[in-house]
Design a protein around this motif. Structure first.
Motif, mmCIF file in Angstrom:
data_model
loop_
_atom_site.group_PDB
_atom_site.id
_atom_site.type_symbol
_atom_site.label_atom_id
_atom_site.label_comp_id
_atom_site.label_asym_id
_atom_site.label_seq_id
_atom_site.Cartn_x
_atom_site.Cartn_y
_atom_site.Cartn_z
ATOM 1 N N ARG A 216 0.810 -0.937 0.004
ATOM 2 C CA ARG A 216 -0.113 -0.172 -0.056
ATOM 3 C C ARG A 216 1.137 1.444 -0.262
ATOM 4 O O ARG A 216 1.527 1.443 0.929
ATOM 5 C CB ARG A 216 -0.767 -0.060 1.213
ATOM 6 C CG ARG A 216 -1.581 -1.395 1.323
ATOM 7 C CD ARG A 216 -2.414 -1.164 2.913
ATOM 8 N NE ARG A 216 -3.395 -0.034 2.827
ATOM 9 C CZ ARG A 216 -4.171 0.359 4.002
ATOM 10 N NH1 ARG A 216 -4.238 -0.743 4.957
ATOM 11 N NH2 ARG A 216 -4.802 1.655 3.639
ATOM 12 N N LYS A 217 1.411 1.954 -1.386
ATOM 13 C CA LYS A 217 1.814 2.806 -1.585
ATOM 14 C C LYS A 217 0.720 4.554 -0.894
ATOM 15 O O LYS A 217 -0.255 4.734 -1.709
ATOM 16 C CB LYS A 217 2.368 3.532 -2.908
ATOM 17 C CG LYS A 217 2.939 2.332 -3.045
ATOM 18 C CD LYS A 217 3.805 2.364 -4.580
ATOM 19 C CE LYS A 217 4.353 1.023 -4.486
ATOM 20 N NZ LYS A 217 3.957 -0.365 -4.633
ATOM 21 N N GLY A 218 1.596 5.210 -0.300
ATOM 22 C CA GLY A 218 0.678 5.832 1.144
ATOM 23 C C GLY A 218 0.831 7.629 -0.036
ATOM 24 O O GLY A 218 2.308 7.726 -0.494
ATOM 25 N N ARG A 219 0.202 8.646 -0.235
ATOM 26 C CA ARG A 219 1.006 10.009 -0.908
ATOM 27 C C ARG A 219 1.756 10.708 0.373
ATOM 28 O O ARG A 219 2.592 11.283 0.166
ATOM 29 C CB ARG A 219 -0.640 10.414 -1.083
ATOM 30 C CG ARG A 219 -0.995 10.937 -2.012
ATOM 31 C CD ARG A 219 -1.689 11.425 -2.842
ATOM 32 N NE ARG A 219 -2.941 11.154 -4.280
ATOM 33 C CZ ARG A 219 -1.894 11.252 -5.344
ATOM 34 N NH1 ARG A 219 -0.642 11.551 -5.265
ATOM 35 N NH2 ARG A 219 -2.686 10.758 -6.525
ATOM 36 N N LEU A 220 0.994 10.138 1.388
ATOM 37 C CA LEU A 220 2.199 11.361 2.356
ATOM 38 C C LEU A 220 3.968 10.179 2.335
ATOM 39 O O LEU A 220 3.977 11.540 2.624
ATOM 40 C CB LEU A 220 1.465 10.433 4.088
ATOM 41 C CG LEU A 220 2.875 10.915 5.119
ATOM 42 C CD1 LEU A 220 2.902 12.480 5.669
ATOM 43 C CD2 LEU A 220 1.702 10.434 6.560
ATOM 44 N N VAL A 221 4.202 9.040 2.369
ATOM 45 C CA VAL A 221 5.279 8.845 1.454
ATOM 46 C C VAL A 221 6.063 9.860 0.822
ATOM 47 O O VAL A 221 6.865 9.594 0.523
ATOM 48 C CB VAL A 221 5.642 7.265 1.860
ATOM 49 C CG1 VAL A 221 6.753 6.911 2.063
ATOM 50 C CG2 VAL A 221 4.463 6.520 3.319
ATOM 51 N N GLU A 222 5.542 9.277 -0.367
ATOM 52 C CA GLU A 222 5.606 9.822 -1.285
ATOM 53 C C GLU A 222 6.134 11.177 -1.404
ATOM 54 O O GLU A 222 7.424 11.979 -1.345
ATOM 55 C CB GLU A 222 4.478 10.210 -2.427
ATOM 56 C CG GLU A 222 4.093 8.521 -2.976
ATOM 57 C CD GLU A 222 5.118 8.202 -4.403
ATOM 58 O OE1 GLU A 222 5.820 9.284 -4.321
ATOM 59 O OE2 GLU A 222 5.011 6.690 -4.354
ATOM 60 N N THR A 223 4.852 11.690 -0.726
ATOM 61 C CA THR A 223 5.488 13.353 -0.785
ATOM 62 C C THR A 223 6.793 13.477 0.950
ATOM 63 O O THR A 223 7.789 14.317 0.260
ATOM 64 C CB THR A 223 4.881 14.315 0.346
ATOM 65 O OG1 THR A 223 3.029 13.669 -0.339
ATOM 66 C CG2 THR A 223 4.867 15.907 1.026
ATOM 67 N N LEU A 224 7.156 12.785 1.802
ATOM 68 C CA LEU A 224 8.274 13.138 2.347
ATOM 69 C C LEU A 224 9.663 12.437 1.476
ATOM 70 O O LEU A 224 10.674 13.271 1.712
ATOM 71 C CB LEU A 224 8.438 11.940 4.020
ATOM 72 C CG LEU A 224 7.163 12.223 4.818
ATOM 73 C CD1 LEU A 224 7.252 11.882 6.210
ATOM 74 C CD2 LEU A 224 7.319 14.072 5.676
ATOM 75 N N VAL A 225 9.607 11.441 0.693
ATOM 76 C CA VAL A 225 11.145 10.888 -0.006
ATOM 77 C C VAL A 225 11.542 12.235 -0.629
ATOM 78 O O VAL A 225 12.364 12.391 -0.709
ATOM 79 C CB VAL A 225 10.402 10.160 -0.616
ATOM 80 C CG1 VAL A 225 11.747 9.494 -1.345
ATOM 81 C CG2 VAL A 225 10.251 8.901 0.660
ATOM 82 N N PHE A 226 9.973 13.192 -1.684
ATOM 83 C CA PHE A 226 10.146 13.468 -2.893
ATOM 84 C C PHE A 226 10.670 15.442 -2.030
ATOM 85 O O PHE A 226 10.527 16.566 -2.807
ATOM 86 C CB PHE A 226 9.657 13.601 -4.037
ATOM 87 C CG PHE A 226 9.928 12.340 -4.591
ATOM 88 C CD1 PHE A 226 10.643 11.910 -4.911
ATOM 89 C CD2 PHE A 226 8.834 11.160 -4.888
ATOM 90 C CE1 PHE A 226 11.076 10.556 -5.394
ATOM 91 C CE2 PHE A 226 8.529 9.523 -4.755
ATOM 92 C CZ PHE A 226 10.334 9.732 -5.150
ATOM 93 N N ALA A 227 10.423 15.611 -0.465
ATOM 94 C CA ALA A 227 9.994 17.132 -0.606
ATOM 95 C C ALA A 227 11.866 17.777 -0.778
ATOM 96 O O ALA A 227 11.180 19.083 -1.372
ATOM 97 C CB ALA A 227 9.834 17.222 0.930
ATOM 98 N N PRO A 228 12.663 17.147 -0.476
ATOM 99 C CA PRO A 228 14.529 18.392 -0.605
ATOM 100 C C PRO A 228 13.959 18.213 -2.230
ATOM 101 O O PRO A 228 14.490 19.249 -2.741
ATOM 102 C CB PRO A 228 15.512 17.308 -0.388
ATOM 103 C CG PRO A 228 14.110 16.217 0.957
ATOM 104 C CD PRO A 228 12.490 15.723 -0.290
ATOM 105 N N MET A 229 12.913 17.650 -3.439
ATOM 106 C CA MET A 229 13.940 17.995 -4.472
ATOM 107 C C MET A 229 12.924 19.383 -5.183
ATOM 108 O O MET A 229 12.510 19.902 -5.911
ATOM 109 C CB MET A 229 13.439 16.569 -5.357
ATOM 110 C CG MET A 229 13.465 15.845 -5.374
ATOM 111 S SD MET A 229 13.098 14.228 -6.163
ATOM 112 C CE MET A 229 13.164 15.560 -7.746
ATOM 113 N N ILE A 230 11.692 19.713 -4.373
ATOM 114 C CA ILE A 230 11.040 20.989 -4.044
ATOM 115 C C ILE A 230 11.254 22.173 -3.382
ATOM 116 O O ILE A 230 10.351 23.019 -4.052
ATOM 117 C CB ILE A 230 9.091 20.290 -3.772
ATOM 118 C CG1 ILE A 230 8.654 18.692 -4.491
ATOM 119 C CG2 ILE A 230 8.428 21.048 -4.039
ATOM 120 C CD1 ILE A 230 7.542 18.351 -4.211
ATOM 121 N N ILE A 231 11.212 21.743 -2.204
ATOM 122 C CA ILE A 231 12.192 22.565 -1.160
ATOM 123 C C ILE A 231 13.095 23.412 -1.588
ATOM 124 O O ILE A 231 14.043 23.396 -2.033
ATOM 125 C CB ILE A 231 12.371 21.607 -0.150
ATOM 126 C CG1 ILE A 231 11.253 21.098 1.093
ATOM 127 C CG2 ILE A 231 12.304 22.689 1.001
ATOM 128 C CD1 ILE A 231 11.481 20.499 2.187
#
Length: 264
Positions: free
Chosen positions: A94-109
């Motif tokens: 089960r892949k949650g959007r929260l995990v996706e957000t936490l992983v790729f946040a440094p690319m967006i910040i």
């Protein structure tokens, strides 16, 4: 037919203008690095003497060595952690959007926000700044990029071979080492090259997390210190070398990553 040709010509003109806007300044910089007189307003002849002057500059060579240490160390760590992270995310049922957000946040910040956050963390923890803090910061920054590249390959990965390996009694570590990693190797190398390129070019995070003194000055920081007094021929030569290295690394990364996306 006439309208279609006109639209094609318009699109080509726009594309040509965009490429000219992007690459004409780079071409001018490249040419000026071989200008014998070193003046940006007049061409006085072809010469490679500024590259020789660059190699004899102890400050630049020291900064280049620091950048190489940071890039190699952060790339190795980010590649290992990013690859394992990508595998772990894709193996989750089960892949949650929260995990996706936490992983790729440094690319967006924004880099400046991430730099301030890392500086605050090191200060609160009482960590003395130096090359080690730059390496840790670059690992945080590069981790998401490596993970993204490896995950692109995993989306077309045949998980049935993992199930077959498990059914044959292979331990999870053996399956990872002999089944999964060999299939992911081109993407892993592509992610590593991308991380190395980003680390070599990165300035803001390194500037905020570096210690005092020349022992933690990286190449982009040295360039910034030099251009405050004006652009010199040595800076043109140095920028040309860094740019060429970055383009070569990115080209190799893209070539290795070809076919990583589904349907390619």
């Amino acid at each position: 037919m006439t309208r279609s040709r006109a639209q094609t010509r318009l699109m080509l003109a726009i594309l040509g203008a965009v490429f000219a806007f992007l690459y004409v300044p780079i071409s001018v910089l490249f040419a000026l690095s071989f200008n014998e007189g070193g003046l940006p307003t007049a061409w006085t002849g072809f010469s490679t003497k500024w590259y020789g002057e660059l190699l004899r500059n102890a400050d630049i060579m020291g900064a280049a060595w620091n950048s190489l240490i940071v890039a190699v160390a952060s790339t190795v760590i980010a590649t290992v952690l990013g690859t394992l992270l990508a595998i772990g995310i894709e193996m989750r049922r089960r892949k949650g959007r929260l995990v996706e957000t936490l992983v790729f946040a440094p690319m967006i910040i924004p880099d400046i926000v991430l730099a301030i956050a890392l500086l605050s963390m090191f200060s609160l923890a009482g960590v003395r700044m130096g090359l080690h803090t730059i390496i840790v910061s670059h690992v945080v920054f590069n981790l998401a990029f490596v993970c993204a590249v490896v995950r692109a390959r995993l989306r077309s990965f045949d998980w049935s071979i993992v199930e077959a390996s498990t059914d044959l009694g292979a331990p999870a570590t053996v399956t990872l080492r002999r089944v999964i990693l060999p299939s992911l190797l081109p993407a892993v190398i592509a992610g590593a090259l991308l991380a190395f390129t980003l680390s070599i070019d990165e300035f803001i995070i390194a500037f905020f997390t570096a210690g005092a003194g020349r022992s933690s000055i990286t190449l982009p920081m040295q360039i910034f210190a030099m251009i405050r007094f004006g652009v010199t021929p040595e800076i043109n030569a140095l920028a040309t070398i860094v740019m060429t290295l970055s383009l070569v690394m990115l080209a190799i990364s893209q070539r290795l990553n070809r076919g990583s996306l589904p349907g390619q």
